[in-house]
Design an enzyme around this catalytic site. Structure first.
Site, PDB file in Angstrom:
ATOM      1  N   ASP A 395       0.853  -1.194   0.000  1.00 18.27           N
ATOM      2  CA  ASP A 395       0.000   0.000   0.000  1.00 18.27           C
ATOM      3  C   ASP A 395       0.890   1.245   0.000  1.00 18.27           C
ATOM      4  OD1 ASP A 395      -2.318   1.536   0.169  1.00 18.27           O
ATOM      5  OD2 ASP A 395      -2.517   1.310   2.347  1.00 18.27           O
ATOM      6  N   GLU A 398       3.151   4.864  -3.724  1.00 18.41           N
ATOM      7  CA  GLU A 398       3.271   5.809  -4.858  1.00 18.41           C
ATOM      8  C   GLU A 398       4.634   6.472  -4.898  1.00 18.41           C
ATOM      9  OE1 GLU A 398       0.632   5.697  -2.689  1.00 18.41           O
ATOM     10  OE2 GLU A 398      -0.528   4.466  -4.085  1.00 18.41           O
ATOM     11  N   ASP A 473      -8.812   3.525  -3.205  1.00 16.03           N
ATOM     12  CA  ASP A 473      -9.905   3.980  -2.348  1.00 16.03           C
ATOM     13  C   ASP A 473     -11.071   4.495  -3.179  1.00 16.03           C
ATOM     14  OD1 ASP A 473      -8.134   3.347  -0.346  1.00 16.03           O
ATOM     15  OD2 ASP A 473      -7.523   5.424   0.010  1.00 16.03           O
TER      16      ASP A 473
HETATM   17  O1  MIG Z   1      -3.747   5.943   4.704  1.00 15.58           O
HETATM   18  O2  MIG Z   1      -3.901   0.815   5.444  1.00 15.58           O
HETATM   19  O3  MIG Z   1      -5.892   2.212  -0.021  1.00 15.58           O
HETATM   20  O4  MIG Z   1      -6.991   0.028   1.318  1.00 15.58           O
HETATM   21  O5  MIG Z   1      -7.132   0.161   4.118  1.00 15.58           O
HETATM   22  C1  MIG Z   1      -4.597   4.943   4.271  1.00 15.58           C
HETATM   23  C2  MIG Z   1      -5.049   1.584   5.529  1.00 15.58           C
HETATM   24  C3  MIG Z   1      -3.826   3.712   4.030  1.00 15.58           C
HETATM   25  C4  MIG Z   1      -5.015   3.031   2.023  1.00 15.58           C
HETATM   26  C5  MIG Z   1      -5.469   1.836   1.263  1.00 15.58           C
HETATM   27  C6  MIG Z   1      -6.564   1.158   2.021  1.00 15.58           C
HETATM   28  C7  MIG Z   1      -6.079   0.753   3.394  1.00 15.58           C
HETATM   29  C8  MIG Z   1      -5.571   1.972   4.150  1.00 15.58           C
HETATM   30  N1  MIG Z   1      -4.541   2.649   3.357  1.00 15.58           N
END
Ligand code: MIG
Length: 877
Positions: A395, A398, A473
């Site tokens: 996650d 980027e 998201d």
């Molecule tokens: O700042 O890990 O897209 O699926 O549940 C948010 C928490 C960070 C973004 C991801 C989402 C995930 C969430 N993350």
């Protein structure tokens, strides 16, 4: 001869229709090179004032173009894994000629390319400016691809940005309807128009824009050297096959990853997860994986666990219930001397020279562009895998720094990175950060001997080699749902076949209706995971009431039933790059109706899905292209091209099977003979082996006496029985050659044969292939269980919406408390019904004498058991 040569080497062509007078491709390169051109080790090089252009023919059907300021060397590519010179190409005159493409470079170093028939495909409108800007005449065609994007399929009409971004908009609880850019940057343009399709891949990981809004197409990145690949078609499938040959075959996830996944941010502890696992089993909803988000870490430290709430024993306990566990790992590592991951990372020099804020507080980011750092990251991954974790979820790669939201926050552009041994800056590498991280993760898991499962939010061209991708998201809105299907299709066309969305949407509290519709789309998504943000109720299927629970059971049941087909499509994606879920234009490129059709999709070559994407829909239009289509569950026939109005219910996912289809399921191979022979490759393995596996070519050949179905395996045959069902058999059946036994079901209009598998197995089905009636009513079987003391003096009856609730159709008593029988209903339509004892005064009631909501069913052959609690006359109301 000289004259012919001059004609053949005539100057650059310009845009327009196919040019039937164009000389054969080879002739166009059959003369001496023009003055500004040279052939340097298999590349055509053009030099002009301040700039140079290199054109290198590659196998097969690809020409690499590099535009550069004079003397600027080519940087390494992080996307391209295989670029072989094309030995059959010729360089001469003003250009490069290959079997698929002809390219010329004019005296101003502008590139022009055509297809073999002379159709112009590429037309520089200005020379490269030496600083990253390419301007071309736009073709009057469509552009697909560009990876993960909002909007429909056709990318024309907008400027798109390539810059991996945390697209979360706090005001929206997810990405905005017009959001650009998204998390992934995949600069693959698929142009489709006269002469077929061709591709253009711009191999650039800096911030880049592509303007497709006007008469000129403009590509812009801040660089002195820009690499592009012109990729031949003529079909979209050919372009994508060549693109994945260049950037790497997709990784086949393990088989369990094709199942249903349940996630949420915020499962508080092991007991909750174990209860979720049990509930899936007791509800009879198939599922294969449960996910741990950042709440399961120790204070948001990657590669740790909150041991008090998620002890190591949890993984084994879930495995005993048949669940795999996937955990999240963020790249921002907590700055904390004494934290082993921080300590070993610091000691090894693995962190970039910047401290920012992320979930754990002050954090540092590993330089995953450095080989030694990828190995170190791999060690952390291995430690988590040692615990029994089956997959890794990457996650915020980027990469994102806090404050989150709006997307502007990432590592500084001027940060120095290793660049795989060629130091550069974060500005140059940004879009490849997630690709490098996924590579490190995948390699560490693959080293353990089984197929890895990695899910990545960010990525670049080539991400398909390592990871599945989800659409981040997405807000829990109807717009979010409607945008999800084209987004999945766009990713799929961009070489990323294993894609999915947060089923139910990430935030915004899905209504039962929205959740049901999203789950239905999820049931045909290559990657099917329900996920939701924290501090809201979970999005497990049973959270939305009995109807939605039943819908989830039915639709996921269908997904699992079709698993051999789905899995084989995964293997096809590995071989060819073909998306598992593909737009109709992929299969029907000549049908103008589907050029930008994005609310329907093909699951592989054979199954058309028309998910319901709008609130309150009571039916939907479904466009069926040319050919014969069979509604999947009922066999109802439609002759395309046509637009039909499909009836729906909460559980509806309209699915249509194309004539010629071969659908391997968990208990049979379902065959729908068309007018021409067809074939499908069934892929089977142990579900996790790194290589090998068995390919079986299944071929169906229609004939005047029915059809033959042949199986040919590429490896040893295991002892097993094959069930083969041929559909649309409504004439006389005279037998099946090669089968141990067969059974004809006139109501389902199918002929089921059973045979022992063999290296070459051929079954000949003998039946009258003429179709007597495309749409006969179907005898739907009801089995109703009623209170045992119900009098048998009056028959149990079915009353249904199909005749506006008038007729009471009696069933027969089987025994006390059980009645059975059939009702003739319109085939392939949803209907509602209730059970009575012959009149409305005796209609069924809930145990508490409340009103029973109408039961819902789809009119197809087959039986279902319904249980009646009590009767109206017993309730006295
Ligand atoms: O700042 O890990 O897209 O699926 O549940 C948010 C928490 C960070 C973004 C991801 C989402 C995930 C969430 N993350």
């Amino acid at each position: 001869m000289l004259l012919a040569t001059l004609v053949g080497c005539a100057s650059a062509t310009h845009l327009g229709e196919p040019q039937p007078d164009a000389p054969p491709v080879a002739e166009r390169c059959a003369c001496a090179l023009a003055a500004n051109l040279s052939n340097e080790a298999g590349s055509l090089v053009a030099r002009c004032t301040g700039i140079e252009v290199h054109a290198t023919p590659l196998t097969d059907g690809v020409i690499e173009l590099r535009y550069a300021a004079t003397g600027v060397a080519a940087p390494a590519s992080w996307a391209v894994v295989s670029a072989m010179p094309d030995p059959t190409a010729t360089i001469g005159g003003t250009g490069v000629c290959t079997a698929q493409l002809a390219l010329t470079i004019d005296a101003q170093c502008q590139v022009h390319a055509t297809l073999p028939d002379g159709t112009p495909i590429l037309d520089d409108a200005q020379p490269f400016d030496g600083a990253g800007t390419l301007v071309r005449t736009a073709r009057a065609d469509r552009v697909y691809g560009l990876g993960e994007r909002t909007g429909g399929l056709d990318r024309r009409g907008r400027t798109w940005t390539f810059w991996n971004t945390d697209a979360y908009d706090p005001a929206f609880g997810g990405w905005h309807p017009d959001q650009d850019p998204m998390y992934q940057a995949i600069p693959l343009e698929l142009h489709a128009g006269a002469g077929g399709a061709f591709g253009l891949f711009t191999d650039e990981t800096r911030r880049m824009t592509l303007a497709l809004g006007g008469p000129l197409d403009t590509t812009r990145a801040e660089t002195t050297s820009l690499a592009q690949y012109v990729i031949a078609g003529p079909k979209l499938a050919d372009v994508v096959r060549r693109y994945v040959a260049l950037t790497g075959a997709p990784a086949l996830p393990p088989r369990w990853a094709f199942g249903f996944h349940q996630s949420r941010w915020g499962y508080p502890d092991a007991a909750t997860l174990l209860a979720v696992a049990d509930r899936f089993r007791s509800e009879g909803i198939p599922a294969d994986a449960l996910w741990l988000d950042i709440q399961a870490q120790n204070g948001f430290r990657s590669f740790t666990f909150d041991e008090a709430h998620f002890p190591a024993t949890l993984i084994g306990q879930l495995a005993a219930k048949g669940f795999h566990v996937v955990v999240i790992e963020d790249p921002g590592i907590k700055v904390e001397p004494g934290f082993s991951v921080y300590d070993s990372g610091s000691a090894g020099g693995h962190f970039l020279g910047y401290q920012g804020t992320a979930w754990p507080g002050t954090a540092v980011w590993p330089d995953v562009s450095r080989a030694a750092t990828r190995a170190w990251w791999g060690q952390q991954v291995a430690s988590v895998a040692d615990r029994g974790v089956a997959g890794i979820w990457l996650d915020v790669n980027e990469p994102t720094t806090f404050p989150e939201g709006g997307g502007g926050t990432t590592l500084p552009d001027d940060l120095v990175v290793d660049g795989d041994g060629a130091p550069t800056t974060m500005a140059a590498l940004h879009n490849a950060y997630g690709l490098f991280e996924a590579r490190a993760t995948f390699d560490a898991l693959a080293a353990r001997g089984t197929r890895p499962f990695v899910l990545s939010r960010a990525g670049y061209a080539g991400i398909q080699r390592y990871a599945a991708v989800w659409t981040g998201d997405v807000p829990s809105t109807w717009d979010g749902l409607a945008q999800t299907l084209p987004m999945l299709l766009g990713l799929g066309m961009s070489g990323v076949p294993f894609v999915g969305s947060d089923i139910g949407g990430y935030s915004g509290n899905a209504t039962p209706e929205l959740y049901a519709r999203w789950l239905e789309l999820g049931s045909i998504s290559p990657f099917a995971r329900a996920h939701v943000t924290n501090s809201v109720p979970g999005q497990e299927p049973w959270m939305f009431g009995d109807d939605v629970t039943a819908a989830a059971r039915a639709r996921l049941g269908d997904r699992y039933h079709l698993m051999p087909y789905l899995y084989s499509l995964g293997a096809e994606a590995v071989r060819t790059g073909a998306p598992i879920l593909r737009p109709l234009v992929w299969e029907f490129p000549d049908d103008a109706m589907v050029a930008d059709l994005s609310d329907e999709a093909m699951l592989g070559p054979y199954v058309l899905a028309a998910p319901i994407l709008h609130e309150g829909a009571t039916s939907r239009h479904v466009y069926l292209p040319a050919g014969r289509w069979f509604e999947l569950h009922s066999g109802r026939i439609f002759e395309g091209p046509t637009t039909i109005e499909a009836s729906i219910s909460t559980a509806a996912l309209p699915l249509y099977v194309r004539a010629g289809a071969i659908l391997p399921t968990t208990d049979s191979v379902e065959v729908y003979p068309g007018t021409e022979p067809s074939s499908f490759t069934l892929y089977e393995d142990d579900g996790a082996q790194l290589a090998g596996g068995t390919h079986t070519t299944i071929t169906v050949t229609p004939n005047a006496d029915g059809a033959t179905v042949a199986f040919d395996h590429d490896s040893a045959v295991v002892a097993r029985t094959l069930n083969v069902r041929v559909h649309r058999v409504d004439g006389a059946v005279t037998g099946v050659d090669g089968a141990q036994s067969f059974k004809y079901d006139p109501d389902d209009r199918s002929l089921l044969a059973t045979a022992a598998d063999a290296a070459h197995l051929a079954l000949a089905f003998h039946y009258d292939p003429a179709i007597a009636d495309p749409d006969p009513p179907v005898a739907v079987t009801f089995e109703v269980h009623v209170p045992a003391d119900t009098s048998q003096a009056t028959p149990i009856s079915i009353v249904s919406s199909a005749d506006t609730w008038t007729a009471q159709t009696p069933l027969a008593w089987v025994t006390a408390g059980v009645a059975r029988g059939t009702v003739s209903l319109p085939r392939g339509e949803w209907f509602q019904y209730k059970v009575t004892r012959g009149s409305w005064t005796t209609v069924e009631k809930l145990a508490n004498c409340g009103e029973v909501t109408n039961r819902s069913r789809f009119a197809a052959a087959g039986s279902q058991v319904d249980t009646v609690a009590t009767w109206r006359d017993r309730c006295g109301n």
